[in-house]
Design an enzyme around this catalytic site. Structure first.
Site, PDB file in Angstrom:
ATOM      1  N   PHE A 106      17.919  31.878  45.768  1.00  0.00           N
ATOM      2  CA  PHE A 106      18.910  32.299  46.041  1.00  0.00           C
ATOM      3  C   PHE A 106      19.593  32.489  47.581  1.00  0.00           C
ATOM      4  CE2 PHE A 106      18.818  32.350  41.685  1.00  0.00           C
ATOM      5  CZ  PHE A 106      19.133  30.964  40.800  1.00  0.00           C
ATOM      6  N   SER A 146      16.082  28.830  37.844  1.00  0.00           N
ATOM      7  CA  SER A 146      15.276  28.722  38.386  1.00  0.00           C
ATOM      8  C   SER A 146      13.827  29.210  38.786  1.00  0.00           C
ATOM      9  CB  SER A 146      16.444  29.489  40.329  1.00  0.00           C
ATOM     10  OG  SER A 146      15.396  29.316  41.660  1.00  0.00           O
TER      11      SER A 146
END
Length: 392
Positions: free
Chosen positions: A143, A209
């Site tokens: 991220f 994720s």
């Protein structure tokens, strides 16, 4: 006789393959993250200058080459009007730098982010690896993004049309900041969404994720319900979707489908990258000298195709036709896109396949979908969603 214009001599996809084909065919070519950054830098400047005569002319030529307009592909889903069902998946335009021009590349929608409340650098490099022979990628980006406040300024500088007035729908993919404890995740997501909601057509809760420690724990039904309820209390909250992992067991998929229905979520995106190596455990990454089994990160691209399809079918079987589904993972051809729509996806997203196949993958898919509608006698793409009709 006048000379043909360059736009007529070379297609956008042809130029892409001419410039990048050799690089993309080699695991050890130009670093994929550097290549992405260079592309985004050019796209950012193009977006900011899209009304300049020269830039506008280039964008018009690209649009002429890549866009397809057919009323049979238009849909209204969760209050958003999609001119076609093919979108850019989250992960490419992390900071929204090219938000104003994705429609020129043929996309019906683009998902920006993943964005977090706190800007963060992500995991150490190298963290993105090309697997050319397998048409796949391994990433452990973590991220990396500039944060929600910077994204808002970036979007405002582009003077975007208001939500609902855009040629391409813009989604916002939200993640948890790495420094935020898991128990404070709802507030972390809420800070980002509250700031960016006025600029988004829809928002996605990314709890899948594999590259942020503990994030996938938020896929637990009780945790996710708490997160959804926190976000829905925000004023002006856009339609909310959730993006799920391909590595979930069937009962967890069923539970998420039921939760999405019970909480009135706008839809589910299936799937994110996978921790599974799909038989490629022994594949060595030249840049590290280690096998995929030894490397951390999520796998995307062609090896994910079958598992992504299985998850989508499971969601459709559990949730029924009322819940919109977005299919992503291993879509790199018209056949793969049709397969996902036939299995129950109202929309599909591209990323890894788009990088390998080039920008003309989008019009190729749209042309293929139109051809299948004709071949099967469907009057509209919505009739094909969940039909189970195979590619012919």
């Amino acid at each position: 006789m006048a000379e043909p214009s360059p736009a007529k001599v070379y297609s956008t996809g042809g130029l892409y393959r001419r410039w990048l084909g050799a690089i993309l065919a080699n695991d050890q070519g130009l670093d994929p993250e550097q290549l992405t950054q260079a592309a985004l830098s050019a796209l950012s400047q193009t977006s900011l200058r899209r009304d300049w005569p020269g830039v506008s002319a280039v964008l018009a030529a690209i649009a002429l080459d890549l866009q397809r307009h057919d009323l049979r592909l238009e849909q209204v889903l969760f209050g958003c009007r999609f001119l076609n069902p093919v979108g850019l998946a989250a992960g490419f335009d992390k900071n929204g730098v090219a938000a104003s021009i994705w429609d020129r590349f043929g996309f019906g929608f683009a998902e920006l982010g993943t964005v977090t409340w706190h800007g963060q650098t992500g995991n150490p490099r190298p963290r993105l690896f090309r697997l050319a022979a397998e048409q796949a990628a391994l990433n452990r980006m973590g991220f990396n993004n500039n944060g929600a406040e910077v994204m808002r300024r970036t979007l405002e500088k582009q003077a975007l049309p208001s939500p609902g007035q855009r040629p391409a729908v813009l989604g916002l993919n939200l993640g948890k900041s790495r420094i935020t404890p898991l128990e404070q995740a709802p507030d972390d997501y809420a800070l980002s969404l509250e700031l960016l909601a006025p600029l988004a057509d829809y928002a996605v809760i990314n709890v899948s994720s594999p590259n942020t420690p503990g994030l996938r724990d938020l896929q637990d039904a009780s945790q996710l319900r708490r997160l959804v309820e926190r976000l829905r209390r925000l004023p002006g909250c856009p339609p909310l979707l959730v993006k799920i992992a391909p590595d979930l067991e069937d009962d967890a998929i069923d539970g998420l489908a039921r939760l999405a229905y019970e909480e009135g979520l706008a839809g589910v995106i299936a799937v994110n990258t996978s921790l599974d190596r799909f038989g490629l455990d022994g594949r060595v990454l030249p840049k590290t000298g280690r096998t995929l089994a030894e490397e951390a990160g999520g796998l995307s691209g062609a090896p994910l195709r079958q598992r992504a399809l299985e998850v989508l079918r499971r969601l459709r079987a559990t949730a029924g036709p009322a819940l919109p589904l977005i299919g992503v993972g291993g879509i790199d051809s018209p056949e793969a896109a049709w397969e996902r729509i036939s299995a129950g996806a109202s929309l599909v997203q591209l990323y890894t396949g788009w990088i390998f196949k080039g920008p003309d993958l989008v019009p190729n898919i749209l042309d293929g979908l139109i051809g299948q509608l004709d071949r099967h006698g469907f009057r509209h793409v919505s009739e094909a969603v969940g039909s189970g009709v195979p590619w012919q």
